[in-house]
Scaffold this motif. Structure first.
Motif, short mmCIF file in Angstrom:
data_model
loop_
_atom_site.label_atom_id
_atom_site.label_comp_id
_atom_site.label_asym_id
_atom_site.label_seq_id
_atom_site.Cartn_x
_atom_site.Cartn_y
_atom_site.Cartn_z
N ARG A 107 -66.79 32.87 37.03
CA ARG A 107 -67.86 33.04 36.04
C ARG A 107 -68.21 34.51 35.81
O ARG A 107 -68.58 34.91 34.72
CB ARG A 107 -69.08 32.23 36.47
N ILE A 108 -68.11 35.33 36.85
CA ILE A 108 -68.46 36.75 36.71
C ILE A 108 -67.57 37.43 35.66
O ILE A 108 -68.01 38.33 34.95
CB ILE A 108 -68.39 37.49 38.07
N ILE A 109 -66.34 36.97 35.51
CA ILE A 109 -65.44 37.51 34.49
C ILE A 109 -65.95 37.11 33.11
O ILE A 109 -65.97 37.92 32.18
CB ILE A 109 -64.00 37.05 34.71
N ASP A 110 -66.39 35.87 32.96
CA ASP A 110 -66.96 35.42 31.69
C ASP A 110 -68.18 36.28 31.33
O ASP A 110 -68.32 36.73 30.19
CB ASP A 110 -67.39 33.96 31.76
N THR A 111 -69.06 36.50 32.29
CA THR A 111 -70.25 37.31 32.06
C THR A 111 -69.88 38.72 31.62
O THR A 111 -70.48 39.28 30.70
CB THR A 111 -71.12 37.35 33.34
N PHE A 112 -68.89 39.30 32.25
CA PHE A 112 -68.42 40.64 31.89
C PHE A 112 -67.93 40.66 30.44
O PHE A 112 -68.32 41.53 29.66
CB PHE A 112 -67.30 41.08 32.85
N LEU A 113 -67.11 39.69 30.08
CA LEU A 113 -66.57 39.65 28.71
C LEU A 113 -67.65 39.40 27.67
O LEU A 113 -67.59 39.92 26.55
CB LEU A 113 -65.47 38.60 28.60
N GLU B 261 -56.54 31.68 30.53
CA GLU B 261 -56.09 32.48 29.39
C GLU B 261 -56.80 32.05 28.11
O GLU B 261 -57.33 32.88 27.36
CB GLU B 261 -54.57 32.36 29.23
N GLY B 262 -56.86 30.76 27.87
CA GLY B 262 -57.56 30.24 26.70
C GLY B 262 -59.05 30.52 26.75
O GLY B 262 -59.66 30.90 25.74
N ASN B 263 -59.65 30.34 27.92
CA ASN B 263 -61.09 30.59 28.07
C ASN B 263 -61.44 32.04 27.75
O ASN B 263 -62.42 32.31 27.06
CB ASN B 263 -61.55 30.28 29.50
N LEU B 264 -60.64 32.96 28.28
CA LEU B 264 -60.92 34.38 28.06
C LEU B 264 -60.80 34.76 26.60
O LEU B 264 -61.61 35.51 26.06
CB LEU B 264 -60.00 35.25 28.92
N LYS B 265 -59.80 34.21 25.93
CA LYS B 265 -59.62 34.51 24.51
C LYS B 265 -60.79 34.00 23.68
O LYS B 265 -61.19 34.63 22.71
CB LYS B 265 -58.30 33.91 24.01
N GLU B 266 -61.36 32.88 24.07
CA GLU B 266 -62.51 32.33 23.34
C GLU B 266 -63.75 33.20 23.50
O GLU B 266 -64.62 33.20 22.62
CB GLU B 266 -62.82 30.92 23.83
N LEU B 267 -63.84 33.94 24.59
CA LEU B 267 -65.02 34.77 24.84
C LEU B 267 -64.98 36.12 24.13
O LEU B 267 -65.97 36.83 24.10
CB LEU B 267 -65.16 35.00 26.35
N CYS B 268 -63.84 36.46 23.57
CA CYS B 268 -63.67 37.75 22.91
C CYS B 268 -63.51 37.55 21.41
O CYS B 268 -63.15 36.48 20.95
CB CYS B 268 -62.45 38.48 23.46
N SER B 269 -63.75 38.62 20.67
CA SER B 269 -63.58 38.54 19.22
C SER B 269 -62.12 38.32 18.87
O SER B 269 -61.21 38.60 19.66
CB SER B 269 -64.11 39.81 18.55
N SER B 270 -61.90 37.84 17.67
CA SER B 270 -60.54 37.47 17.24
C SER B 270 -59.63 38.68 17.03
O SER B 270 -58.42 38.52 16.94
CB SER B 270 -60.60 36.64 15.96
N ASP B 271 -60.21 39.89 16.96
CA ASP B 271 -59.35 41.06 16.75
C ASP B 271 -58.93 41.76 18.05
O ASP B 271 -58.43 42.87 18.03
CB ASP B 271 -59.99 42.05 15.78
#
Length: 86
Positions: free
Chosen positions: A8-14, A39-49
């Protein structure tokens, strides 16, 4: 990584920073779980660009030469292209 998901700490950072236009590389060590869920989770947390390079999972016994070869294969420049010798 726990059971194929990032901590979860990675999600919070992103969620806390804007990585628009940046290049991101998802990697981890794992004794068995795959990387595709995180991999999918991290991509969802960031902007599409965000430019995502191919993810990689290393086992616990991966040696430094293998990691070095992988980093060099990415074709990115690092701040210090010399790897620390062990």
């Amino acid at each position: 990584m726990w059971w194929g998901e990032e901590p979860r700490i990675i999600d919070t950072f992103l969620e806390s920073y804007d990585f628009s236009g940046k290049t991101m590389i998802d990697f981890c060590t794992s004794g068995g779980s795959g990387i595709s869920t995180s991999e999918g989770n991290l991509k969802e947390l960031c902007s599409s660009d965000v430019n995502w390079l191919a993810a990689n999972k290393f086992s616990s016994d991966t040696d430094v030469d293998t990691v070095r070869d992988w980093v060099q294969s990415l074709g990115i420049e690092t701040k210090n292209n010399e790897w620390r010798k062990r």
